[in-house]
Design an enzyme around this catalytic site. Structure first.
Site, PDB file in Angstrom:
ATOM      1  N   SER A  15      -4.838  -1.671  22.375  1.00  0.00           N
ATOM      2  CA  SER A  15      -5.561  -3.075  22.363  1.00  0.00           C
ATOM      3  C   SER A  15      -6.755  -3.386  22.429  1.00  0.00           C
ATOM      4  O   SER A  15      -7.445  -2.960  23.324  1.00  0.00           O
ATOM      5  CB  SER A  15      -4.550  -4.148  22.918  1.00  0.00           C
ATOM      6  OG  SER A  15      -4.792  -5.494  22.478  1.00  0.00           O
ATOM      7  N   LYS A  66       7.064  -9.727  19.430  1.00  0.00           N
ATOM      8  CA  LYS A  66       6.736 -11.102  18.624  1.00  0.00           C
ATOM      9  C   LYS A  66       7.955 -11.989  18.794  1.00  0.00           C
ATOM     10  O   LYS A  66       8.014 -13.254  18.522  1.00  0.00           O
ATOM     11  CB  LYS A  66       5.643 -11.140  17.586  1.00  0.00           C
ATOM     12  CG  LYS A  66       4.558 -10.627  17.913  1.00  0.00           C
ATOM     13  CD  LYS A  66       3.418 -10.599  16.451  1.00  0.00           C
ATOM     14  CE  LYS A  66       2.167  -9.769  16.783  1.00  0.00           C
ATOM     15  NZ  LYS A  66       1.397 -10.015  15.639  1.00  0.00           N
ATOM     16  N   ASN A  87       2.733 -14.915  18.769  1.00  0.00           N
ATOM     17  CA  ASN A  87       1.565 -14.173  19.519  1.00  0.00           C
ATOM     18  C   ASN A  87       1.021 -14.528  20.481  1.00  0.00           C
ATOM     19  O   ASN A  87      -0.103 -13.928  21.116  1.00  0.00           O
ATOM     20  CB  ASN A  87       0.721 -13.540  18.166  1.00  0.00           C
ATOM     21  CG  ASN A  87      -0.406 -14.562  17.933  1.00  0.00           C
ATOM     22  OD1 ASN A  87      -0.077 -15.781  18.107  1.00  0.00           O
ATOM     23  ND2 ASN A  87      -1.394 -14.198  17.136  1.00  0.00           N
ATOM     24  N   ASP A 102      -1.816 -15.663  13.893  1.00  0.00           N
ATOM     25  CA  ASP A 102      -1.983 -14.602  12.916  1.00  0.00           C
ATOM     26  C   ASP A 102      -2.451 -14.961  11.737  1.00  0.00           C
ATOM     27  O   ASP A 102      -3.345 -14.551  10.844  1.00  0.00           O
ATOM     28  CB  ASP A 102      -0.881 -13.527  12.859  1.00  0.00           C
ATOM     29  CG  ASP A 102      -0.724 -12.647  13.812  1.00  0.00           C
ATOM     30  OD1 ASP A 102      -1.646 -12.358  14.677  1.00  0.00           O
ATOM     31  OD2 ASP A 102       0.421 -12.368  14.294  1.00  0.00           O
ATOM     32  N   GLY A 129       7.889  -7.954   5.556  1.00  0.00           N
ATOM     33  CA  GLY A 129       8.512  -7.705   7.153  1.00  0.00           C
ATOM     34  C   GLY A 129       7.851  -8.677   7.909  1.00  0.00           C
ATOM     35  O   GLY A 129       7.434  -9.856   7.446  1.00  0.00           O
ATOM     36  N   GLY A 130       7.659  -8.590   9.126  1.00  0.00           N
ATOM     37  CA  GLY A 130       7.152  -9.711  10.200  1.00  0.00           C
ATOM     38  C   GLY A 130       5.908  -9.927   9.707  1.00  0.00           C
ATOM     39  O   GLY A 130       5.440 -10.993  10.061  1.00  0.00           O
ATOM     40  N   ARG A 151       8.714  -3.175  -1.696  1.00  0.00           N
ATOM     41  CA  ARG A 151       9.323  -1.954  -2.121  1.00  0.00           C
ATOM     42  C   ARG A 151      10.839  -2.390  -2.358  1.00  0.00           C
ATOM     43  O   ARG A 151      11.502  -2.057  -3.224  1.00  0.00           O
ATOM     44  CB  ARG A 151       8.990  -0.758  -0.935  1.00  0.00           C
ATOM     45  CG  ARG A 151       9.828   0.478  -1.248  1.00  0.00           C
ATOM     46  CD  ARG A 151       9.477   1.461  -0.162  1.00  0.00           C
ATOM     47  NE  ARG A 151       9.786   1.039   1.193  1.00  0.00           N
ATOM     48  CZ  ARG A 151       9.514   1.712   2.317  1.00  0.00           C
ATOM     49  NH1 ARG A 151       9.111   2.782   2.113  1.00  0.00           N
ATOM     50  NH2 ARG A 151      10.044   1.331   3.223  1.00  0.00           N
ATOM     51  N   THR A 152      11.370  -3.015  -1.430  1.00  0.00           N
ATOM     52  CA  THR A 152      12.901  -3.428  -1.359  1.00  0.00           C
ATOM     53  C   THR A 152      12.609  -5.007  -1.887  1.00  0.00           C
ATOM     54  O   THR A 152      12.446  -5.767  -1.342  1.00  0.00           O
ATOM     55  CB  THR A 152      13.532  -3.548  -0.199  1.00  0.00           C
ATOM     56  OG1 THR A 152      13.399  -2.433   0.625  1.00  0.00           O
ATOM     57  CG2 THR A 152      14.914  -4.024  -0.163  1.00  0.00           C
ATOM     58  N   GLY A 236      -8.666  -5.295   8.377  1.00  0.00           N
ATOM     59  CA  GLY A 236      -8.364  -6.455   9.134  1.00  0.00           C
ATOM     60  C   GLY A 236      -8.860  -7.011  10.461  1.00  0.00           C
ATOM     61  O   GLY A 236      -8.282  -7.620  11.200  1.00  0.00           O
TER      62      GLY A 236
HETATM   63  P1  ATR Z   1       5.906  -5.367  10.205  1.00  0.00           P
HETATM   64  O1  ATR Z   1       6.639  -6.241  11.463  1.00  0.00           O
HETATM   65  O2  ATR Z   1       4.576  -4.754  10.423  1.00  0.00           O
HETATM   66  O3  ATR Z   1       6.035  -6.011   9.046  1.00  0.00           O
HETATM   67  P2  ATR Z   1       8.288  -4.273   9.172  1.00  0.00           P
HETATM   68  O4  ATR Z   1       9.091  -5.585   9.585  1.00  0.00           O
HETATM   69  O5  ATR Z   1       8.964  -2.969   9.703  1.00  0.00           O
HETATM   70  O6  ATR Z   1       7.018  -4.199   9.970  1.00  0.00           O
HETATM   71  O7  ATR Z   1       7.945  -4.186   7.626  1.00  0.00           O
HETATM   72  C1  ATR Z   1       7.325  -3.438   7.229  1.00  0.00           C
HETATM   73  C2  ATR Z   1       6.892  -3.486   5.659  1.00  0.00           C
HETATM   74  O8  ATR Z   1       6.270  -2.532   5.037  1.00  0.00           O
HETATM   75  C3  ATR Z   1       8.207  -3.792   4.692  1.00  0.00           C
HETATM   76  O9  ATR Z   1       8.002  -4.836   3.765  1.00  0.00           O
HETATM   77  C4  ATR Z   1       8.158  -2.415   3.957  1.00  0.00           C
HETATM   78  O10 ATR Z   1       9.080  -2.287   2.926  1.00  0.00           O
HETATM   79  P3  ATR Z   1      10.486  -2.399   3.019  1.00  0.00           P
HETATM   80  O11 ATR Z   1      11.184  -3.817   3.271  1.00  0.00           O
HETATM   81  O12 ATR Z   1      10.895  -2.088   1.451  1.00  0.00           O
HETATM   82  O13 ATR Z   1      11.124  -1.273   3.884  1.00  0.00           O
HETATM   83  C5  ATR Z   1       6.710  -2.082   3.807  1.00  0.00           C
HETATM   84  N1  ATR Z   1       6.629  -0.668   3.779  1.00  0.00           N
HETATM   85  C6  ATR Z   1       6.839   0.316   4.578  1.00  0.00           C
HETATM   86  N2  ATR Z   1       6.255   1.498   4.409  1.00  0.00           N
HETATM   87  C7  ATR Z   1       6.116   1.541   3.082  1.00  0.00           C
HETATM   88  C8  ATR Z   1       5.617   2.310   1.849  1.00  0.00           C
HETATM   89  N3  ATR Z   1       5.647   3.551   2.018  1.00  0.00           N
HETATM   90  N4  ATR Z   1       5.570   1.839   0.686  1.00  0.00           N
HETATM   91  C9  ATR Z   1       5.668   0.446   0.497  1.00  0.00           C
HETATM   92  N5  ATR Z   1       6.156  -0.579   1.599  1.00  0.00           N
HETATM   93  C10 ATR Z   1       6.212   0.007   2.661  1.00  0.00           C
END
Ligand code: ATR
Length: 269
Positions: A15, A66, A87, A102, A129-130, A151-152, A236
């Protein structure tokens, strides 16, 4: 007496927060200490309890705690409630104030440091995601019109629906972006960690668009892709420093000057 602060994570040894806050303290003449503390994965609440007993005034919280930190906050801010993650904790008498800086850090870096106004701009936020969750509301408050792609795709739609009351937010999969252009494209996915490509159309960047990766420390495939297709690219690091400045302000009531800290971090990186 020196007021004690820390960043809690697992892992946390990498960190940059201790360095950043020490520079802030020196610059503003605030008498604080700031260290990195690794909590066991099943021991976050116990670590916070110990810090409070030892008279710490607050802490930053990083991966993976978090969400747990949000649960511990007796007084979460609006930003924390929107992100469902915290955070920044501030300990005061019997209360634990929880905030999330953030998104504010991201918006401040984009608007103030990079000079890109978000008002009425079409912004593509990648990821659901988060990390993405934490920045939607601050981006909306800055006036951005947000498309979330993931992706999803279903998760992007759910995330957009959670913030639909705040206005212009929609969710989709990457394949639905064909033919669309954005003035800012923000990567909030963890794809960079594995050097994975995100399946973005090459035409997604409007002329002069900003491509912003919330990761820092190295050039991700997204950053390379954006550079190759004409975007102006930022990592970032500025968000990291600005979220820290906002936390420092919450604790100390003083706003540090972030520009020299950014220069310093680029030097040591
Ligand atoms: P964080 O807290 O860092 O956001 P997370 O909650 O695990 O971590 O979320 C990761 C995000 O990165 C998700 O949106 C994930 O997509 P999915 O919801 O489809 O899993 C995305 N992600 C991770 N690897 C990826 C990849 N190779 N290509 C596109 N999206 C990716």
């Amino acid at each position: 007496m020196t007021d004690k602060y820390a960043v809690i994570g697992n892992p946390v040894s990498h960190s940059k927060s201790p360095l950043i806050h020490r520079i802030f303290a020196e610059q503003t003449g605030q008498d604080i200490s700031y260290e990195a503390i690794e909590a066991p994965l099943d021991g976050f609440a116990a670590t916070i309890e110990r810090l409070r007993e030892q008279g710490y005034k607050g802490c930053n919280v990083t991966v993976p705690f978090k969400f747990e930190a949000f649960g511990l906050a007796s007084q979460p801010s609006e930003r924390a409630r929107a992100a469902r993650a915290v955070n920044t904790l501030k300990f005061d008498a019997g209360e634990i104030y929880g905030d999330n800086t953030d998104g504010a850090g991201l918006v401040r870096d984009i608007e103030h440091n990079l000079g890109v106004s978000l008002k009425n701009r079409r912004v593509l936020l990648m990821g659901a995601g988060g990390a993405a969750y934490g920045v939607v509301l601050p981006l909306r408050h800055a006036g951005a019109r947000i498309a979330i792609a993931n992706r999803t795709a279903e998760k992007a739609r759910q995330l957009a629906a959670a913030f639909s009351a705040s206005g212009d937010v929609s969710g989709c999969g990457y394949d639905e972006l064909a033919g669309q252009q954005f003035e800012a494209v923000i990567n909030a996915t963890s794809a960079g960690l594995t050097d994975s490509e995100i399946p973005l159309p090459t035409t997604v960047f409007a002329p002069g668009a900003l491509a912003y990766d919330m990761m820092y420390g190295r050039e991700t495939p997204f950053m390379k892709f954006a550079r190759a297709h004409g975007a102006r690219v930022s990592d970032g690091l500025g968000m990291l420093v600005e979220q820290a400045a906002e936390a420092f302000f919450i604790w100390r009531g003083v706003r540090p000057n972030t520009a020299p800290v950014m220069v310093k971090l680029r030097e040591v990186a």
